[in-house]
Design a protein around this motif. Sequence first.
Motif, PDB file in Angstrom:
ATOM      1  N   ALA A  45      21.703  14.917 -40.105  1.00  0.00           N
ATOM      2  CA  ALA A  45      22.643  14.476 -41.141  1.00  0.00           C
ATOM      3  C   ALA A  45      23.895  15.344 -41.199  1.00  0.00           C
ATOM      4  N   THR A  46      23.757  16.647 -41.005  1.00  0.00           N
ATOM      5  CA  THR A  46      24.897  17.538 -41.205  1.00  0.00           C
ATOM      6  C   THR A  46      25.812  17.662 -39.989  1.00  0.00           C
ATOM      7  N   LEU A  47      25.286  17.604 -38.779  1.00  0.00           N
ATOM      8  CA  LEU A  47      26.142  17.789 -37.611  1.00  0.00           C
ATOM      9  C   LEU A  47      27.179  16.680 -37.434  1.00  0.00           C
ATOM     10  N   PRO A  48      26.835  15.391 -37.550  1.00  0.00           N
ATOM     11  CA  PRO A  48      27.900  14.367 -37.449  1.00  0.00           C
ATOM     12  C   PRO A  48      28.935  14.513 -38.566  1.00  0.00           C
ATOM     13  N   SER A  49      28.482  14.904 -39.741  1.00  0.00           N
ATOM     14  CA  SER A  49      29.415  15.115 -40.850  1.00  0.00           C
ATOM     15  C   SER A  49      30.382  16.241 -40.524  1.00  0.00           C
ATOM     16  N   LEU A  50      29.884  17.309 -39.936  1.00  0.00           N
ATOM     17  CA  LEU A  50      30.737  18.432 -39.556  1.00  0.00           C
ATOM     18  C   LEU A  50      31.748  18.020 -38.493  1.00  0.00           C
ATOM     19  N   VAL A  51      31.306  17.264 -37.495  1.00  0.00           N
ATOM     20  CA  VAL A  51      32.233  16.785 -36.460  1.00  0.00           C
ATOM     21  C   VAL A  51      33.318  15.926 -37.091  1.00  0.00           C
ATOM     22  N   SER A  52      32.947  15.044 -37.983  1.00  0.00           N
ATOM     23  CA  SER A  52      33.914  14.168 -38.641  1.00  0.00           C
ATOM     24  C   SER A  52      34.910  14.946 -39.488  1.00  0.00           C
ATOM     25  N   LYS A  53      34.437  15.971 -40.159  1.00  0.00           N
ATOM     26  CA  LYS A  53      35.332  16.779 -41.003  1.00  0.00           C
ATOM     27  C   LYS A  53      36.283  17.633 -40.180  1.00  0.00           C
ATOM     28  N   LEU A  54      35.840  18.122 -39.034  1.00  0.00           N
ATOM     29  CA  LEU A  54      36.656  19.042 -38.240  1.00  0.00           C
ATOM     30  C   LEU A  54      37.622  18.335 -37.302  1.00  0.00           C
ATOM     31  N   ALA A  55      37.335  17.098 -36.926  1.00  0.00           N
ATOM     32  CA  ALA A  55      38.209  16.374 -35.996  1.00  0.00           C
ATOM     33  C   ALA A  55      39.456  15.886 -36.722  1.00  0.00           C
ATOM     34  N   LEU A  56      40.587  15.987 -36.047  1.00  0.00           N
ATOM     35  CA  LEU A  56      41.823  15.458 -36.608  1.00  0.00           C
ATOM     36  C   LEU A  56      41.725  13.942 -36.701  1.00  0.00           C
ATOM     37  N   GLY A  57      42.448  13.369 -37.637  1.00  0.00           N
ATOM     38  CA  GLY A  57      42.368  11.941 -37.892  1.00  0.00           C
ATOM     39  C   GLY A  57      42.591  11.070 -36.672  1.00  0.00           C
TER      40      GLY A  57
ATOM     41  N   ILE B  75      41.943  11.628 -33.587  1.00  0.00           N
ATOM     42  CA  ILE B  75      40.903  11.703 -32.552  1.00  0.00           C
ATOM     43  C   ILE B  75      39.498  11.709 -33.142  1.00  0.00           C
ATOM     44  N   ARG B  76      39.394  11.394 -34.415  1.00  0.00           N
ATOM     45  CA  ARG B  76      38.081  11.421 -35.067  1.00  0.00           C
ATOM     46  C   ARG B  76      37.094  10.456 -34.402  1.00  0.00           C
ATOM     47  N   GLY B  77      37.536   9.270 -34.086  1.00  0.00           N
ATOM     48  CA  GLY B  77      36.660   8.291 -33.439  1.00  0.00           C
ATOM     49  C   GLY B  77      36.196   8.761 -32.072  1.00  0.00           C
ATOM     50  N   THR B  78      37.109   9.360 -31.317  1.00  0.00           N
ATOM     51  CA  THR B  78      36.748   9.896 -30.005  1.00  0.00           C
ATOM     52  C   THR B  78      35.743  11.028 -30.152  1.00  0.00           C
ATOM     53  N   ALA B  79      35.983  11.917 -31.108  1.00  0.00           N
ATOM     54  CA  ALA B  79      35.065  13.042 -31.331  1.00  0.00           C
ATOM     55  C   ALA B  79      33.673  12.545 -31.718  1.00  0.00           C
ATOM     56  N   MET B  80      33.623  11.547 -32.576  1.00  0.00           N
ATOM     57  CA  MET B  80      32.321  11.003 -32.982  1.00  0.00           C
ATOM     58  C   MET B  80      31.634  10.301 -31.811  1.00  0.00           C
ATOM     59  N   GLY B  81      32.414   9.638 -30.969  1.00  0.00           N
ATOM     60  CA  GLY B  81      31.847   8.984 -29.790  1.00  0.00           C
ATOM     61  C   GLY B  81      31.279   9.984 -28.800  1.00  0.00           C
ATOM     62  N   VAL B  82      32.014  11.075 -28.572  1.00  0.00           N
ATOM     63  CA  VAL B  82      31.523  12.125 -27.668  1.00  0.00           C
ATOM     64  C   VAL B  82      30.267  12.753 -28.250  1.00  0.00           C
ATOM     65  N   TYR B  83      30.267  12.995 -29.571  1.00  0.00           N
ATOM     66  CA  TYR B  83      29.085  13.576 -30.221  1.00  0.00           C
ATOM     67  C   TYR B  83      27.877  12.645 -30.060  1.00  0.00           C
ATOM     68  N   SER B  84      28.055  11.365 -30.349  1.00  0.00           N
ATOM     69  CA  SER B  84      26.938  10.417 -30.260  1.00  0.00           C
ATOM     70  C   SER B  84      26.429  10.280 -28.832  1.00  0.00           C
ATOM     71  N   THR B  85      27.352  10.226 -27.881  1.00  0.00           N
ATOM     72  CA  THR B  85      26.945  10.140 -26.478  1.00  0.00           C
ATOM     73  C   THR B  85      26.144  11.371 -26.074  1.00  0.00           C
ATOM     74  N   SER B  86      26.605  12.547 -26.482  1.00  0.00           N
ATOM     75  CA  SER B  86      25.888  13.788 -26.174  1.00  0.00           C
ATOM     76  C   SER B  86      24.520  13.802 -26.842  1.00  0.00           C
TER      77      SER B  86
END
Length: 110
Positions: free
Chosen positions: A29-41, A43-54
């Motif tokens: 629950a906390t790691l995707p939230s952290l990625v979303s909060k730290l990614a700039l607006g 590139i947020r979708g790209t960051a979440m996609g890379v996180y989910s793929t990983s």
Amino acid sequence: MGFWLFSSSIWGLGLMLLLFFTGFNLLEATLPSLVSKLALGAIRGTAMGVYSTSQFSGAFVGGLLGGWVHARFGETSAFLLGAGFILAWLLLAGSMEVPAKTDAISPDGR
């Protein structure tokens, strides 16, 4: 290590499962939230996609490797392999710095 140490005790295994799933659910629950909060607006979708793929690739490779080690070397080896990966991650994570808070939008206004 607890799964290996308590492999002959139903109560010990139950306690280890409780601890594992508590930590797993907290991180899931906390790691995707952290990625979303730290990614700039922008590139947020790209960051979440890379996180989910990983995340899903890691689950696949981890299950594949753990199953192979279990079949080839036995239950104890699978537990010790998992403990080794956890130790390696703790050593790596211990050198990480707390990330700086970013704005909700990127510098170019998006």
